[in-house]
Design an enzyme around this catalytic site. Structure first.
Site, PDB file in Angstrom:
ATOM      1  CG  HIS A 154      15.200 -18.056  15.747  1.00  0.00           C
ATOM      2  ND1 HIS A 154      16.465 -17.524  15.875  1.00  0.00           N
ATOM      3  CD2 HIS A 154      15.100 -18.977  16.739  1.00  0.00           C
ATOM      4  CE1 HIS A 154      17.100 -18.090  16.890  1.00  0.00           C
ATOM      5  NE2 HIS A 154      16.298 -18.976  17.431  1.00  0.00           N
ATOM      6  CD  GLU A 192      15.224 -20.149  12.599  1.00  0.00           C
ATOM      7  OE1 GLU A 192      14.620 -19.137  12.175  1.00  0.00           O
ATOM      8  OE2 GLU A 192      16.427 -20.146  12.943  1.00  0.00           O
ATOM      9  CG  HIS A 237      17.744 -14.798  17.383  1.00  0.00           C
ATOM     10  ND1 HIS A 237      18.258 -15.133  16.154  1.00  0.00           N
ATOM     11  CD2 HIS A 237      18.771 -14.950  18.265  1.00  0.00           C
ATOM     12  CE1 HIS A 237      19.537 -15.477  16.304  1.00  0.00           C
ATOM     13  NE2 HIS A 237      19.862 -15.370  17.566  1.00  0.00           N
ATOM     14  CG  ASP A 294      15.485 -13.705  14.061  1.00  0.00           C
ATOM     15  OD1 ASP A 294      16.483 -13.120  14.507  1.00  0.00           O
ATOM     16  OD2 ASP A 294      15.336 -14.929  14.169  1.00  0.00           O
TER      17      ASP A 294
HETATM   18 ZN   LIG Z   1      17.148 -15.961  14.658  1.00  0.00          ZN
END
Ligand SMILES: [Zn+2]
Length: 183
Positions: free
Chosen positions: A35, A117, A156, A166
């Site tokens: 992400h 992330e 994602h 993302d």
């Molecule tokens: Zn995401």
């Protein structure tokens, strides 16, 4: 960086435990989801992502925070622009990063995935330090959870198309894939 397989926590990274997790229904760990996030959007190094995943974002600080402050979400890992890695949830537990999602015909990807992330946006290049940390982390996770094959590392946007964008077009998949081939 070292992964304690008994606990699912990495040593040699920051720990910032999030309350936003629960048990994996089948214990399966077979997918890695990448992400991007930045809070406020496009601003880096603010510490607000960490607050967001700990349900501690201050609504009044930014109009965008008003929208998202009530959400209960998390990821297993965050990699900041300087390559610093923070872990929020044990790999053994289910973090809440994917939302409504589907990989290879299976819904509810949180059940069987690890979420990473990258601090960033869809359109700004990620830093060299982030790629280095991401590659090290991916290798570590693939070593511990061999069901995460190179084909089972996705974005994602791949598992929530039309809903999520993302990690975005600025993410260099070739660079990540090349690292898998040489490991
Ligand atoms: Zn995401």
């Amino acid at each position: 960086m070292h992964l304690d397989r008994a606990t699912g926590w990495c040593h040699g990274v920051r720990h910032c435990p999030s309350p936003n997790f629960n048990q994996r229904p089948a214990g399966e760990i077979s997918l890695l989801v990448i992400h991007n996030i930045s809070l406020p959007p496009g601003q880096f190094g603010t510490g607000r992502v960490q607050q967001f995943f700990q349900n501690a974002l201050q609504r009044c600080e930014h109009p965008f925070f008003e929208e998202i402050a009530g959400l209960q979400v998390s990821a297993h890992f965050l990699i900041e622009r300087d390559g610093a890695v923070t872990q929020f949830v044990s790999c053994l537990d289910r973090a809440w990063h994917a939302g409504v999602s589907c990989f290879d015909g299976r819904e509810g990807c949180n059940d069987f995935s690890i979420g990473i992330e990258l601090e960033g946006t869809d359109h700004e290049p990620f830093s060299d330090a982030q790629y280095r940390a991401l590659i090290e982390l991916c290798r570590l996770l693939q070593g511990a959870y061999p069901a995460i094959t190179p084909e089972r590392v996705c974005g994602h946007s791949d598992i929530a198309p039309g809903r999520k964008t993302d990690p975005g077009p600025a993410f260099d998949w070739q660079r990540l894939r090349a690292a898998f081939i040489t490991c």
